[in-house]
Design an enzyme around this catalytic site. Structure first.
Site, short mmCIF file in Angstrom:
data_model
loop_
_atom_site.label_atom_id
_atom_site.label_comp_id
_atom_site.label_asym_id
_atom_site.label_seq_id
_atom_site.Cartn_x
_atom_site.Cartn_y
_atom_site.Cartn_z
N ASP A 9 4.36 -44.15 -28.91
CA ASP A 9 4.20 -44.66 -27.43
C ASP A 9 3.30 -43.39 -26.81
OD1 ASP A 9 4.75 -45.97 -24.76
OD2 ASP A 9 5.99 -44.36 -24.43
N ASP A 11 2.82 -43.12 -22.61
CA ASP A 11 3.42 -42.53 -21.53
C ASP A 11 4.90 -41.74 -21.76
OD1 ASP A 11 1.18 -43.55 -20.26
OD2 ASP A 11 2.19 -45.06 -19.37
N ASP A 131 9.81 -43.24 -25.43
CA ASP A 131 10.82 -42.54 -24.41
C ASP A 131 11.84 -43.77 -23.93
OD1 ASP A 131 8.45 -43.50 -23.13
OD2 ASP A 131 9.57 -43.00 -21.54
MG LIG Z 1 6.95 -44.37 -22.67
#
Ligand SMILES: [Mg+2]
Length: 171
Positions: A9, A11, A131
């Site tokens: 991922d 961000d 995350d």
């Molecule tokens: Mg993320």
């Protein structure tokens, strides 16, 4: 032992911001930094560039899977951020490290189905760092998901690879 494909991922996994809400285009390089229109610095977490370089040298396929609403800005950031070159050659654009980019909003099941279709790599040979707990849904496909609440660093990366390796020896 490494999986055939590792996906990240963006961000809060590779960098410390939401590219669609914290950043205003256009992005540009300013000295060694990448900044947005207001001077906000965009940078990878400290260990990320080295991890990408190492994986590339090992022949692992690399992908970015993001559901950001600003795919063009995300691509610009990857174009401007630098990763060390092979064997001490010049640093190059991070985007060149990635074999495949899946950057668009929506469930990451779609991102991984597309990755599988394009690369032919079995889901069991895919490891994903992200995350956000909701994206763990990709495990339904057979992908190994590793949660990165504080982003990717060397220890988190190694832990993810161990999780994947243990599963492979059990199956
Ligand atoms: Mg993320």
């Amino acid at each position: 032992m490494l999986p055939k494909l590792i996906a990240f991922d963006l961000d809060y996994t590779l960098w410390d911001l939401w590219i669609d809400t914290h950043v205003t285009g256009p992005l540009r390089r300013s000295g060694d930094a990448v900044v947005d229109a207001h001077g906000t610095v965009i940078e990878f977490y400290p260990d990320v560039a080295g991890i990408l370089r190492r994986l590339r040298d090992e022949g692992v396929l690399l992908a970015a899977c993001s559901r950001t609403h600003a795919p063009d800005l995300a691509r610009q950031a990857l174009q401007l951020l630098r990763v060390p070159g092979a064997e001490a050659s010049e640093a190059g654009p991070a985007i060149g490290m990635f074999d495949n980019l899946q950057i668009y909003p929506g469930s990451k099941l779609a991102h991984f189905r597309a990755l599988h279709a394009v690369t032919g790599v079995p889901y069991e040979q895919m490891l994903f760092f992200d995350d956000e707990p909701r994206n763990r849904e990709v495990e339904r496909l057979g992908v190994t998901f590793h949660l990165t609440p504080t982003g990717v660093d060397n220890a988190v990366f190694d832990a993810g690879v161990r999780t994947w390796a243990v599963r492979r020896t059990k199956s």
